[in-house]
Structures are given as structure tokens and as C-alpha cells.
Scaffold this motif. Structure first.
Motif, PDB file in Angstrom:
ATOM      1  N   ILE A 491       0.827  -1.199   0.000  1.00  0.00           N
ATOM      2  CA  ILE A 491       0.000   0.000   0.000  1.00  0.00           C
ATOM      3  C   ILE A 491       0.868   1.257   0.000  1.00  0.00           C
ATOM      4  CG2 ILE A 491      -0.386   0.564   2.456  1.00  0.00           C
ATOM      5  CD1 ILE A 491      -3.131   0.030  -0.069  1.00  0.00           C
ATOM      6  N   GLU A 492       2.099   1.075   0.487  1.00  0.00           N
ATOM      7  CA  GLU A 492       2.996   2.237   0.511  1.00  0.00           C
ATOM      8  C   GLU A 492       3.805   2.361  -0.781  1.00  0.00           C
ATOM      9  OE1 GLU A 492       5.034   1.433   4.115  1.00  0.00           O
ATOM     10  OE2 GLU A 492       3.348   2.122   5.352  1.00  0.00           O
ATOM     11  N   ALA A 493       3.573   1.442  -1.705  1.00  0.00           N
ATOM     12  CA  ALA A 493       4.338   1.488  -2.957  1.00  0.00           C
ATOM     13  C   ALA A 493       3.993   2.761  -3.721  1.00  0.00           C
ATOM     14  CB  ALA A 493       4.021   0.259  -3.809  1.00  0.00           C
ATOM     15  N   LYS A 494       4.989   3.563  -3.957  1.00  0.00           N
ATOM     16  CA  LYS A 494       4.737   4.823  -4.671  1.00  0.00           C
ATOM     17  C   LYS A 494       5.723   4.967  -5.824  1.00  0.00           C
ATOM     18  CE  LYS A 494       1.295   6.449  -2.258  1.00  0.00           C
ATOM     19  NZ  LYS A 494       0.710   5.088  -2.215  1.00  0.00           N
ATOM     20  N   GLY A 495       5.673   3.985  -6.703  1.00  0.00           N
ATOM     21  CA  GLY A 495       6.557   4.022  -7.855  1.00  0.00           C
ATOM     22  C   GLY A 495       5.925   4.786  -8.999  1.00  0.00           C
ATOM     23  N   LYS A 496       6.301   4.436 -10.215  1.00  0.00           N
ATOM     24  CA  LYS A 496       5.854   5.205 -11.366  1.00  0.00           C
ATOM     25  C   LYS A 496       4.999   4.390 -12.339  1.00  0.00           C
ATOM     26  CE  LYS A 496       8.737   9.105 -11.313  1.00  0.00           C
ATOM     27  NZ  LYS A 496       9.192   8.915  -9.955  1.00  0.00           N
ATOM     28  N   CYS A 542       3.098   1.657  -8.434  1.00  0.00           N
ATOM     29  CA  CYS A 542       2.382   2.719  -7.754  1.00  0.00           C
ATOM     30  C   CYS A 542       1.008   2.214  -7.308  1.00  0.00           C
ATOM     31  CB  CYS A 542       2.222   3.898  -8.705  1.00  0.00           C
ATOM     32  SG  CYS A 542       1.318   5.245  -7.972  1.00  0.00           S
ATOM     33  N   LEU A 543       0.714   2.387  -6.040  1.00  0.00           N
ATOM     34  CA  LEU A 543      -0.614   2.042  -5.526  1.00  0.00           C
ATOM     35  C   LEU A 543      -1.190   3.238  -4.790  1.00  0.00           C
ATOM     36  CD1 LEU A 543      -0.492  -1.574  -4.039  1.00  0.00           C
ATOM     37  CD2 LEU A 543      -1.464  -0.814  -6.184  1.00  0.00           C
ATOM     38  N   THR A 544      -2.498   3.330  -4.755  1.00  0.00           N
ATOM     39  CA  THR A 544      -3.158   4.356  -3.949  1.00  0.00           C
ATOM     40  C   THR A 544      -4.231   3.685  -3.108  1.00  0.00           C
ATOM     41  OG1 THR A 544      -4.696   4.793  -5.731  1.00  0.00           O
ATOM     42  CG2 THR A 544      -2.781   6.237  -5.590  1.00  0.00           C
ATOM     43  N   GLY A 545      -4.944   4.469  -2.348  1.00  0.00           N
ATOM     44  CA  GLY A 545      -6.043   3.903  -1.558  1.00  0.00           C
ATOM     45  C   GLY A 545      -5.555   3.357  -0.236  1.00  0.00           C
ATOM     46  N   HIS A 546      -6.443   2.611   0.406  1.00  0.00           N
ATOM     47  CA  HIS A 546      -6.153   2.157   1.765  1.00  0.00           C
ATOM     48  C   HIS A 546      -6.079   0.637   1.834  1.00  0.00           C
ATOM     49  CE1 HIS A 546      -7.117   6.246   2.800  1.00  0.00           C
ATOM     50  NE2 HIS A 546      -8.224   6.118   2.097  1.00  0.00           N
ATOM     51  N   ALA A 547      -5.447   0.193   2.912  1.00  0.00           N
ATOM     52  CA  ALA A 547      -5.369  -1.249   3.131  1.00  0.00           C
ATOM     53  C   ALA A 547      -6.668  -1.762   3.746  1.00  0.00           C
ATOM     54  CB  ALA A 547      -4.200  -1.564   4.053  1.00  0.00           C
ATOM     55  N   ASN A 548      -7.362  -0.881   4.469  1.00  0.00           N
ATOM     56  CA  ASN A 548      -8.550  -1.340   5.187  1.00  0.00           C
ATOM     57  C   ASN A 548      -9.839  -0.973   4.449  1.00  0.00           C
ATOM     58  OD1 ASN A 548      -8.102   1.316   5.572  1.00  0.00           O
ATOM     59  ND2 ASN A 548      -8.528   1.334   7.767  1.00  0.00           N
ATOM     60  N   GLY A 549      -9.955  -1.463   3.254  1.00  0.00           N
ATOM     61  CA  GLY A 549     -11.158  -1.226   2.472  1.00  0.00           C
ATOM     62  C   GLY A 549     -11.018  -1.899   1.129  1.00  0.00           C
ATOM     63  N   ILE A 550     -12.041  -1.748   0.295  1.00  0.00           N
ATOM     64  CA  ILE A 550     -11.967  -2.341  -1.038  1.00  0.00           C
ATOM     65  C   ILE A 550     -10.840  -1.669  -1.810  1.00  0.00           C
ATOM     66  CG2 ILE A 550     -13.170  -2.568  -3.240  1.00  0.00           C
ATOM     67  CD1 ILE A 550     -15.776  -2.784  -1.659  1.00  0.00           C
ATOM     68  N   ASN A 551      -9.928  -2.464  -2.296  1.00  0.00           N
ATOM     69  CA  ASN A 551      -8.805  -1.910  -3.043  1.00  0.00           C
ATOM     70  C   ASN A 551      -8.323  -2.946  -4.065  1.00  0.00           C
ATOM     71  OD1 ASN A 551      -6.452  -0.752  -3.983  1.00  0.00           O
ATOM     72  ND2 ASN A 551      -5.921   0.130  -2.000  1.00  0.00           N
ATOM     73  N   ALA A 552      -8.939  -2.906  -5.234  1.00  0.00           N
ATOM     74  CA  ALA A 552      -8.663  -3.914  -6.258  1.00  0.00           C
ATOM     75  C   ALA A 552      -7.213  -3.892  -6.699  1.00  0.00           C
ATOM     76  CB  ALA A 552      -9.581  -3.696  -7.451  1.00  0.00           C
ATOM     77  N   MET A 553      -6.622  -2.710  -6.725  1.00  0.00           N
ATOM     78  CA  MET A 553      -5.226  -2.613  -7.168  1.00  0.00           C
ATOM     79  C   MET A 553      -4.284  -3.326  -6.198  1.00  0.00           C
ATOM     80  SD  MET A 553      -4.768  -0.708  -9.964  1.00  0.00           S
ATOM     81  CE  MET A 553      -5.833   0.298 -10.993  1.00  0.00           C
ATOM     82  N   LEU A 554      -4.603  -3.193  -4.921  1.00  0.00           N
ATOM     83  CA  LEU A 554      -3.794  -3.864  -3.895  1.00  0.00           C
ATOM     84  C   LEU A 554      -3.901  -5.387  -4.065  1.00  0.00           C
ATOM     85  CD1 LEU A 554      -2.242  -3.931  -1.148  1.00  0.00           C
ATOM     86  CD2 LEU A 554      -4.486  -3.862  -0.044  1.00  0.00           C
ATOM     87  N   GLU A 555      -5.136  -5.849  -4.231  1.00  0.00           N
ATOM     88  CA  GLU A 555      -5.340  -7.292  -4.426  1.00  0.00           C
ATOM     89  C   GLU A 555      -4.530  -7.765  -5.627  1.00  0.00           C
ATOM     90  OE1 GLU A 555      -9.494  -7.253  -5.152  1.00  0.00           O
ATOM     91  OE2 GLU A 555      -9.933  -6.424  -3.164  1.00  0.00           O
ATOM     92  N   GLN A 556      -4.627  -6.985  -6.700  1.00  0.00           N
ATOM     93  CA  GLN A 556      -3.975  -7.384  -7.935  1.00  0.00           C
ATOM     94  C   GLN A 556      -2.456  -7.361  -7.785  1.00  0.00           C
ATOM     95  OE1 GLN A 556      -5.718  -8.843  -9.941  1.00  0.00           O
ATOM     96  NE2 GLN A 556      -4.431  -9.054 -11.741  1.00  0.00           N
ATOM     97  N   ALA A 557      -1.953  -6.374  -7.064  1.00  0.00           N
ATOM     98  CA  ALA A 557      -0.494  -6.280  -6.878  1.00  0.00           C
ATOM     99  C   ALA A 557       0.025  -7.547  -6.191  1.00  0.00           C
ATOM    100  CB  ALA A 557      -0.151  -5.052  -6.049  1.00  0.00           C
ATOM    101  N   MET A 558      -0.707  -7.993  -5.175  1.00  0.00           N
ATOM    102  CA  MET A 558      -0.232  -9.181  -4.459  1.00  0.00           C
ATOM    103  C   MET A 558      -0.339 -10.435  -5.329  1.00  0.00           C
ATOM    104  SD  MET A 558      -1.161  -8.554  -0.499  1.00  0.00           S
ATOM    105  CE  MET A 558      -2.920  -8.433  -0.638  1.00  0.00           C
TER     106      MET A 558
END
Lengths: 637, 227, 250
Positions: A491-496, A542-558
Motif C-alpha cells: 500500500i505504501e508502494a509509490k513508484g511510477k 504505484c498504488l493508492t487507496g487504503h489497506a482497510n477497504g476495497i482496493n482492487a489494485m492492492l489485491e492485484q499487486a499481491m
């Protein structure tokens, strides 16, 4: 470590029966004291969860979708095989077994495949009783049709939605148990880790995809029925959410991964049309019965409208190369031939990755009406997606990743090398060898879930000596903490770059060097490139949003993170298997007419890979012994 | 059982449908009765006096109608309240795809009908709104319904009010009739269009029948005959 | 193509939502609607904003995961499609397309366009099954089923449980969904034993979940991606009435 498949002794037809007779049982009154965790609610998962709950076990079922009914088994079109022999055309358990084994290019375990064929009939009985509306004859009996790789009609079907109807049957059975309070369902819940204590699977760590909460669930046995890993190629016929994380995390915790390089490519899919494409749609292979496959002879003609290219300038490459089969050449051969002409720059359509499937001759020969009658619904699907009219201009098709035969290694009881961890359906490696025949996936998932796991899980539970782990056990806490840490890291990934761009790049590389045709040089190049890209992925996403909620990008990153690691294993396995068999085609090993050339002397084994943290995976070989069949060549001439 | 019976929205649907069908039946007879005005004053006046021949039957009938209207309206209102509650947050763009205006406005048309019918009863049954023209008798000593109707509809505003009221009833019916078929489980595959056409046809018939009277008066087809 | 999306953004279940407009000055007409949403999300992430949450999975119109009311119609413009089968070319140059979540009390918004449709699962749990435990099934061909009957059962069984019927219904009623399941199992001989119980229990559960009732507007049939017929509703009403009567008689 020696892999023990625990195949029962005795003649093939008696193995399963004898095994059942010797299996340990749990008293009905005691069953409710045990809890089984089932991850995935497709055909294998839902049927296992429902059956175990019916027997009286406590069941917790998990799925990442918002409803158990949405698992990707729902998209299976064709049908399900069974050895009922209703058409009286000479089918038998033996024939179904032998066709499946042969279709798998003799890279599956004989006893498992035989059991699959034995159980096939009971699946049809069970499904019909549940209200699955299979196609029927006017007399009221069940209808059958023929399918690839068989000379009998043994495929049961429900229009083009057999998977949907079978899954709804299993889903409804599970729903009944949930309604009765016997099973608990956790939707929108994704497995992040397996809890292993003293070498045994004791629980799972899951993330609630709505609240982001990460918790441990402990059970007496864990069943993974989480499907295949075709999305390692990014574009495939799989659903977007299909992922390998559950089996990959189990692999990291010690479960062996078997035959990862066995992937199936389907020749007739709608090609990629643009960079943003998210999905490849399968078109029935039956189209090749009347369509003619061609590309322009000259590279410079590729951009032209097909109608303006004269007959002499067209290359009907399947008819040219395989005069006896023509457009009906086997799946893998047709797929590779299409890739070859596209590699020569003669592909058509966006990106040059497509070949024409032309119905002009068929329309002239049969008439518009007849062609519409045979293929109308497919032409409609094609029009819907591409907005092109295949009656007027040729279709464009290209092969796509469809199914993965490899998966976690399991023994005859469908238990992995980690006691207490069972793996079912596409997620295990067991029954399809190096290539799966059409209409066999549904059969395997349901055989595993309805008829095998309920007995073998019970057998394992009957032998348990230690009580269920508390969720406050140190190992559970450790696994939860690790998962929380992992999520936080992402969730802290802030790449490009976006997750999708990396997934796309990984998929393209895999498709290029480890897709339809593989050769040593390409695989070596790939093996060098994936870790580099993986490293960039970890640093520059690069990811945005929160860990404690719906976050499709986070799911996909993992999930993509796991795909990167799996891709390396696939690549290692493909390099190691220095032969061609089924879906694994090594260019170095082919017959003069382009068929896969097996090397039974060196490779008649299951390659089971052990994960080593920070090091290269270790290969364990389970020899494949054929007691009652002869390893013949795969020849459909 | 009892709880299921009274709580179930489907039971309310059955009530709305059954009372609707009964009220529709009444409306059909009403229309046919009205059309007798074209046979002349004697016929309609005789018909009117026949209806009132037995006070027991008359009041029994009226009570029945009242109960049906109340049940129809009450159940419909209860359903409407439940239905409102089922979507607390409204769409910004309300989806209208595939449904008719009539089907979406049943509560509205129903309420207008209630007002229209109330006025109609005060007008022709209680005879309270136009007492100056409502109490004539014909040569047989019967209540002269004919002259009351003709004199009423000679007023264009009143005629228009009636035509609009009847249109509203028929608009309501155009959905209500086919809806009753669905609620009562009487729709079978292949007959859907037949049912919606039937609903439309009976609505149009009732509209034509009912509105023909004020129109005929306004166009001078029905005139006051010297008694 | 130049189009604009007006997308409903809502942080949490009970948070206040609002529409946010996103420009697509050069949308590819051959992109699917969801691929456009993917592109939007990739753009948002790179700009440091939160992506739009939406449900999707198979992207071939069969899993029923995708939702959203697009331009006033569930699943967007086109007949018999799901959102994942909607293409950008179905819109016109310059269109401003409003994208809202399915709205119903029984479908609370979880985030943006994602709603909780588990109420539909609970309706199935209440009775949408045949109680036949694994292993207890008779030989499949023991009970003949006429082809016509089996076909009708299939027509009803084709429901993908997406909830478009609820989304479009002015009463947010799940009647078509419930009716399809009651019909599917009601046609088949295997479903007869529980036919009355099923109708009573499923209809009762639908009420408990906060869905409205049916006004027979047939809008559900018109938007259903699988063309489930509203005649199933009549069938359900019939089954329920018989069930009430037979229960009263017991």
C-alpha cells in the motif's frame, strides 16, 4: 524426499473400491467436532464443501467473488464426459480412462485417471438429481454429443453453458448447507497464506476484501480448490480475478508444485485488439469444421482489406502444411502454425497477431442460412466483441491460454505432501497429464469434490491425534503479521508504473517464450528477464487507496507478485523438461510433421518442485508407472 | 401461516388483482348500462329504476363495491409504502427501460381515479353537485336519468372532466388488466403479447363506451327530448 | 471518441456519495466499457488518486459479477448484455455517461459502484435447491424428462444472479430472480417434492431482505442480460398461491 503417491495395489478397476473399503471413518456424531476449510467455490470447492457439510463436518468456505456462484467454472461451455454409454456406441469406463490418459500424452497417473472415469457416471446422476437441466432427447433421456479426442459420444451438455449449470447445482447444494447452518460462507475473502505447524496444514490466513481485516481461520483439514494459473500470461480465457496466490502461498509453505509448465492453449479465440484489452474470449473449435484459415502470402498485403487480396495471394497455411488434416489439424499444431505465420510478420489485424478464419467458401457451398444455423450464435458473439460481420468478412482468430494442467502435487487421496492440505480441481495436477481433453475439467472438479475428498478428508481426520489449533497460536499470529506487513508494504508502494503494466509485460514475455512453442534459448532468456522485471515491479509500482477497504489494485499487486514467482518456476520446469508432450512443446523435440515428440525414457515422471527460500527450487521426481496400459504415441491420424 | 398470509406482499398482490378484476367487471357492466342511453330516454330510465328496484340488493351491491375499492386501495397503498422503502437512495437517472408509463404510474392514476369516482358519486348518485338538473322525472314517474346526463354534459368543462377521468381509469386499466394476469399466475409462455393486447383492447373499449356519452351530448347527437 | 464519464464515488457504506466527471478525450471505440474503467483507474492511480471500485470477473457475460447502471440502464446500452459486454462504440461522440451503482435497500453500496448482493444468496439458501445429498441420487436416466420441459427449465436456470432486475425495478424487487429459480426447479420432476416449501420460503426471504414487490411492469425482463421471461413471475405467483392453500389445508 521420496514422493509417495499412495496408489492402492491391485488391478486398476479394483483400486478405488479397495481403497474405499480400507479408508478410516469418522463417527457421524463426532464429525461436527471437526472443521474443514475449503478455499474456492468453483465446481471442486463448492461440491466438496457441500458434501462434507452434508456428512456432518463443520465447513468454512471462502471465495474472493461476491457470491460462491461466480467462480470461473461458470464459464465452461462445452460439456462433461461420462462413461454412461447411453448412445450404445461402445463406450466404457476403460475407454474414457484410456482416452483421457492418452489425451494427456501419458503424463498422468494411471490409477487417478481410472478412478476419474469410474466416478464420472455418478456425477451425472448427482447433477441430474440436483436439477441440472442437461440437454435431452424427445424420449426424455439425456442427450450426448461427441467431443475432441474421442470416437464415442459421451459428452453431456446444457446448451453452451454446461459449467454454469453444473456450478449452480453445486452452489445450490452448498447454499442449502449454509441455510441449515452446517457450512459457513465467507465471500469477498481472499486467502493470503497457509498456516503450517509441524509440517501439517492447520489453517489459512485470509483478507476480508471489504474491510481489509486480516484474520486466521484454523481447521482440521484445508482444501484448496482455487483454480488454475493461466493469468500468469495476463491475457487468457480465465476470469480477471483468477489467481495462483492460494496455491503459490501453500507452495511457499512447503507444498510441492507439480508440472507447472503444462499449459493448454486454445486455437480459436478472438485476438487481442488493443493495449487496454483485459480478456480473450473463446470461440468454439467447431468453427474450424467449415472455416478456412489463411493469411496473406506477402507481408505488405497484411494491412489490406481481406476482400481485396486475390486467391493467389492467400496462404491457406494449414491446408498447405497438413494436406490430410487441413483446417482440422489438432489444437496444438494449429496454434503453433498460426504463431509461426504471425512471427513471419504475416499476421492480420491489430498488432499483427491474428489469422483469418474465412467462411466465404462455406457460405457459397452451404448457403448463408445453413452457416447461420450451424454457427449463428458464434457469429453473434464475434460481432458483439469486434463489431465485425463474419458473414461479410473473414473472422480473425488467434490462440489463447485456456487451462493449466499443472498444479500442487497430490497423492491418490488428493492430499499434498503437507498432511492436512488437500488440493482439488484445476488447482492440483493430478488427472490431465500434459494435456486436457475437452469436457474433462468439469468431470475432474466434481469427481474430486463430490466423491473423493469427502472420503479422503475423513480418512485423514480419523487419524488426527492433536486438537485443532487455536487462532491465537503463535504460528497463526506470525502468519497474520506477515500478511499485514506484506499488505502494508504494497500500500505504501509509490513508484511510477501501474500493476497492470507489469502484469502485461510479464504476460507478453511468458507468451512469447513459454507459450505455444518453447525452446531452450528463449526459455533461458526468459529465466534471466523475469527476476529483473520482478525486481522493478517491487520497486516501481504505484498504488493508492487504503489497506482497510476495497482496493482492487492492492489485491492485484499481491496476485501479480505471486505470478512473478510462479512464472520463474514455470520457466524452470519448461527448461528442465527437455521433451515435448501435450501442451508443452519444445521446438527441439518434434516429429517431421510437427507433432510433439515425447522422451519416455527420460521424462516419464511427474516433476514436483519444492520451494527453497532464497534459493533455486528443488526437483523431486515421481516416476509414472503404467501397469495396465502401453505408453503409445499421441496420434490422431 | 397467519403471519405469512398477512405479511406476504404476494397476498396483497392477489387482493389487488382479484378486487381489480371484480371492479373491472363492474366497470364493464357500467359501460354497457351507460350505452343504453343511445336507445333513448325510456330505455335508460327504465334501466336505472330497475337497478334501484330492490334496496337490499342495491345496498348490498354498493357495500360490496365499497369493500372492494377499499381493499384494492389499501393493499395497493401498503405495497407502495413497502416498495418506496425498498429503494431509499434514488437514482439520479431513473431507469425506465422496458416499462410503460402506465405501469410506473399506477398509484398516481389510482389516486386520481379515487377523486374522480368520489365526484362522480356526488354528481350522479347522491345528486349533490347539480341539484337543479338532477331531480326531474319522466312521464312514467321514474327518475329522469336521461335529462340529468344530457344536461350535465352540455357543460363542456364537466364533459371534459369526465372524459379525462375516464381516460385516467382506462390508462390505469391498460396496465392493471395485464398485471392482474401476472399476479394471478395466468400468463403462459407465448401468450404474453395476447394478454397485453387484450388489456389494451378492453381499456380502449371502456374508454370509447364511457366517453361516447359526453361526446355525443356535446356534438348534439344526444339531445333533450321534450317530455 | 470524446466522451465523459460521470461516476458515482462513495467512500464507505454509509458515506455521502457524489458524482465525479472524468474526461476521455480519445476513447477507443473498440474498448469494452470495463476496459475503459481499467484505463481510468490506471490513470487515477498514477495521479495519486483512488481508483473507482467496481465489480467484475469473467468479462464474458456469464459470472454475473459486473453491475452498475450506465446511462439509465443496468449493464449499459444494448439488449441482453452485461456491463462487461458493453463497448465504447455503443455511445455517441460527446456523450456524458452517468454511471451509478445498483440502488436498492437490499443492495447496500460498499464502495463507489460496488454493492453487496449477498441478499440474493440468502434467498437461494432459504429454498433454491433440491435437497439431495451427495450419493443419494438415482440413475440419471431413471426419470425421463420431456425435452420441452427440460428446455423450459434451462431457460429459467440461465439466470446469472447479477441483480439487474432489482436495479431496474421501480420497486427494487427481486421477483424475477426468485421466480426464475422457483421455475427452474419447478419444471423438473426432481424439484417437485419441495415445490411448495421452496415458493413459500424463497418469497418470504425476499421480503425479509427488504426487496419490494412486483408491479408487473416487466422492466426486469427487458434488461435481463439472459432474457429470463416474466412468465416465470406468473408461475411463481401460481406456485405460491397453491402453496398457501395447501398449507392452509394441512
Amino acid at each position: 524426499m521420496k514422493l509417495d503417491a499412495k496408489t492402492p495395489l491391485g488391478p486398476l478397476p479394483q483400486k478405488w473400491g479397495r481403497h474405499c473399503a480400507g479408508i478410516r471413518l469418522v463417527n457421524p456424531a463426532n464429525r461436527r467436532k471437526y472443521e474443514v476449510l475449503v478455499v474456492g467455490t468453483g465446481l471442486a470447492g463448492a461440491s466438496a464443501a457441500a458434501s462434507l457439510a452434508e456428512m456432518g463436518y463443520g465447513v468454512k468456505a471462502f471465495c474472493y467473488q461476491d457470491s460462491a456462484r461466480r467462480a470461473h467454472s461458470i464459464a465452461a461451455q462445452g460439456g462433461i464426459n461420462a462413461a454412461k454409454n447411453y448412445p450404445n456406441d461402445g463406450d466404457s469406463v476403460w475407454r474414457l480412462f484410456h482416452d483421457t490418459l492418452k489425451g494427456g500424452d501419458f503424463r498422468a497417473r494411471e490409477a487417478n485417471v481410472y478412478r476419474l472415469a469410474q466416478l464420472s457416471n455418478a456425477i451425472i446422476d448427482q447433477s441430474v438429481a440436483q436439477g441440472v437441466p442437461f440437454a435431452r432427447e424427445y424420449g426424455g433421456g439425456l442427450a450426448n454429443r461427441s467431443f475432441g479426442g474421442a470416437q464415442v459420444s459421451r459428452t453431456f451438455y446444457a446448451r453452451g453453458q454446461t459449467g454454469q449449470q453444473l456450478l449452480l447445482g453445486a452452489y445450490q447444494a452448498l447454499a442449502r448447507q449454509v441455510g441449515l447452518g452446517a457450512a459457513k460462507l465467507f465471500t469477498r475473502t481472499e486467502m493470503l497464506d497457509l498456516v503450517v505447524v509441524d509440517g501439517r496444514a492447520r489453517g489459512v490466513v485470509v483478507r476480508d476484501m471489504v474491510t481489509g481485516e486480516i484474520t486466521a481461520h484454523t481447521g482440521d483439514a484445508v482444501v484448496l480448490a482455487t483454480g488454475g494459473y493461466g493469468n500468469v500470461y495476463d491475457l487468457s480465457t480465465n476470469a480477471r480475478g483468477c489467481n495462483a496466490s492460494a496455491i503459490w502461498r501453500a507452495h511457499r509453505k512447503g507444498a510441492f508444485f507439480a508440472n507447472p509448465c503444462y499449459t493448454q492453449i486454445h486455437p480459436t479465440c478472438i485476438p487481442v485488439s488493443g493495449e487496454g484489452q483485459s480478456k480473450l474470449t473463446l470461440m468454439s473449435e467447431s468453427l474450424r469444421n467449415d472455416g478456412r484459415v489463411w493469411v496473406p502470402k506477402r507481408v505488405e498485403d497484411c494491412g489490406k482489406s481481406p476482400a481485396t487480396i486475390p486467391e493467389d495471394d492467400r496462404d491457406y497455411f494449414l491446408e498447405r502444411k497438413y494436406p490430410s488434416y487441413g483446417n482440422l489439424a489438432p489444437r496444438d499444431i494449429s496454434s503453433r502454425a498460426a504463431k509461426e505465420v504471425c512471427d513471419q510478420g504475416r499476421g492480420v489485424g491489430p498488432g499483427g497477431r491474428g489469422v483469418y478464419l474465412d467462411f466465404a467458401d462455406a457460405i457459397e457451398r452451404l448457403g448463408h442460412k445453413e452457416v447461420e444455423g450451424r454457427y449463428g450464435n458464434l457469429f453473434d458473439i464475434y460481432h458483439e466483441i469486434t463489431s465485425e460481420d463474419a458473414y461479410l468478412a473473414p473472422m480473425r482468430i488467434y490462440p489463447a491460454v485456456h487451462y493449466t494442467m499443472g498444479g500442487l502435487w497430490v497423492d491418490y487421496n488428493l492430499m499434498s505432501n503437507l498432511p492436512g492440505l488437500f488440493v482439488a480441481g484445476e488447482a492440483n495436477f493430478s488427472d490431465h497429464g500434459a494435456n486436457r481433453l475437452g469436457a474433462s475439467a468439469l468431470m475432474q472438479g466434481l469427481a474430486d469434490g463430490y466423491f473423493i475428498l469427502p472420503l479422503t478428508v475423513g480418512d485423514y481426520i480419523a487419524g488426527l491425534t492433536s486438537p485443532r489449533l487455536g487462532i491465537d497460536h503463535a504460528e497463526c499470529k506470525k502468519s497474520v503479521d506477515e500478511a499485514v506487513h506484506r499488505v502494508r508494504g504494497w500500500i505504501e508502494a509509490k513508484g511510477k508504473r501501474t500493476v497492470a503494466s507489469f502484469h502485461r509485460e510479464l504476460g507478453k514475455k511468458m507468451w512469447e517464450y513459454c507459450g505455444m512453442a518453447r525452446e531452450r534459448g528463449g526459455l533461458k532468456k526468459l529465466a534471466g528477464e523475469i527476476p529483473v522485471l520482478h525486481e522493478e515491479f517491487r520497486k516501481n509500482t504505484c498504488l493508492t487507496g487504503h489497506a482497510n477497504g476495497i482496493n482492487a489494485m492492492l489485491e492485484q499487486a499481491m496476485r501479480v507478485d505471486d505470478f512473478f514467482e510462479l512464472a520463474q518456476l514455470i520457466c524452470a520446469d519448461a527448461l528442465d523438461r527437455d521433451e515435448s508432450c501435450g501442451g508443452h512443446f519444445r521446438v527441439e523435440h518434434q516429429t517431421p510433421d510437427g507433432e510433439a515428440k515425447r522422451d519416455d525414457a527420460r521424462f516419464a515422471h511427474v516433476s514436483a518442485w519444492e520451494h527453497r527460500a532464497g534459493g533455486a527450487p528443488v526437483l523431486h521426481k515421481e516416476p509414472l508407472v503404467y501397469e495396465e496400459t502401453v505408453m503409445s504415441g499421441r496420434n490422431y491420424k | 401461516m397467519n403471519q405469512l398470509f398477512f405479511k406476504s406482499s404476494l397476498v396483497k398482490k392477489y387482493v389487488v388483482a382479484l378486487t381489480g378484476v371484480a371492479l373491472y367487471g363492474f366497470l364493464l357492466i357500467h359501460t354497457l348500462g351507460n350505452l343504453q342511453i343511445f336507445l333513448g330516454s325510456a330505455a335508460i330510465n327504465a334501466y336505472a329504476s330497475l337497478l334501484k328496484a330492490s334496496p337490499e340488493i342495491l345496498w348490498g351491491f354498493r357495500a360490496g363495491l365499497l369493500v372492494m375499492v377499499l381493499a384494492h386501495g389499501l393493499c395497493a397503498a401498503l405495497l407502495a409504502i413497502e416498495n418506496r422503502r425498498a429503494r431509499p437512495a434514488a437514482y439520479e437517472r431513473i431507469p425506465k427501460f422496458g416499462s410503460t408509463v402506465a405501469s410506473r404510474t399506477m398509484l398516481g392514476t389510482g389516486s386520481v381515479i379515487l377523486i374522480f369516482v368520489a365526484y362522480h358519486i356526488f354528481h350522479f348518485t347522491v345528486r349533490a353537485t347539480h341539484p337543479d338538473i338532477s331531480f326531474f322525472h319522466d312521464s312514467h314517474g321514474r327518475h329522469d336519468v336521461y335529462s340529468m346526463v344530457v344536461l350535465s354534459f352540455k357543460q363542456p368543462a364537466l364533459s371534459l372532466f369526465y372524459i379525462v377521468g375516464v381516460a385516467c381509469v382506462c390508462f390505469h386499466l391498460s396496465h392493471g388488466v395485464s398485471s392482474a394476469f401476472y399476479s394471478l399466475g395466468m400468463v403462459f409462455a407465448g401468450y404474453e403479447r395476447l394478454i397485453s393486447r387484450f388489456a389494451l383492447a378492453v381499456s380502449v373499449f371502456i374508454f370509447c363506451g364511457m366517453s361516447s356519452v359526453p361526446i355525443a351530448v356535446m356534438f348534439g347527437i344526444l339531445k333533450l327530448v321534450p317530455s | 471518441m470524446n466522451i465523459k464519464l460521470r461516476v458515482w464515488r462513495q467512500e464507505k457504506p454509509n458515506a455521502k456519495g457524489r458524482f465525479v466527471v472524468y474526461d476521455f478525450p480519445d476513447a477507443d471505440p473498440n474498448m469494452s466499457f470495463l476496459e475503459m474503467m481499467d484505463a481510468l483507474n490506471n490513470r487515477l492511480v498514477l495521479q495519486g488518486e483512488e481508483p473507482v471500485a467496481f465489480d467484475h470477473d469473467c468479462r464474458e457475460g456469464i459470472c454475473g459479477a459486473c453491475s452498475a447502471v450506465i446511462g439509465g440502464k443496468p449493464h449499459g446500452p444494448g439488449k441482453r448484455i452485461t456491463t462487461c459486454q458493453a463497448y465504447v462504440r455503443a455511445f455517441r461522440e460527446g456523450d456524458v455517461i452517468t454511471v451509478e451503482p445498483f440502488r436498492a435497500r437490499a443492495f447496500p453500496v460498499l464502495k463507489d459502484l460496488v454493492v453487496d448482493r449477498s441478499a440474493l444468496d440468502r434467498i437461494v439458501q432459504a429454498g433454491g435447491f433440491v435437497s439431495v445429498s451427495t450419493g443419494s441420487a438415482p440413475e440419471a436416466n431413471a426419470i425421463p424428462v420431456a425435452k420441452e420441459v427440460s428446455d423450459k427449465a434451462f431457460d429459467a436456470a440461465a439466470c446469472i444472479g447479477c441483480g439487474a432486475c432489482v436495479a431496474t425495478c421501480k420497486n427494487a424487487s427481486a421477483t424475477l430472480f426468485v421466480a426464475a429459480k422457483i421455475s427452474h426447479l419447478g419444471w423438473l420432476p426432481q424439484g417437485q417434492a419441495e415445490r411448495s416449501r421452496r415458493a413459500l420460503n424463497m418469497v418470504e426471504q425476499m421480503g425479509k431482505e427488504g426487496f419490494g414487490s412486483c408491479s408487473n411492469t416487466l422492466a426486469c425482463e427487458a434488461v435481463c442480460p439472459k432474457g429470463i421471461s416474466a412468465t416465470n413471475i406468473a408461475r411463481m405467483n401460481r406456485d405460491f398461491a397453491f402453496a398457501l392453500v395447501s398449507r392452509a389445508g394441512q
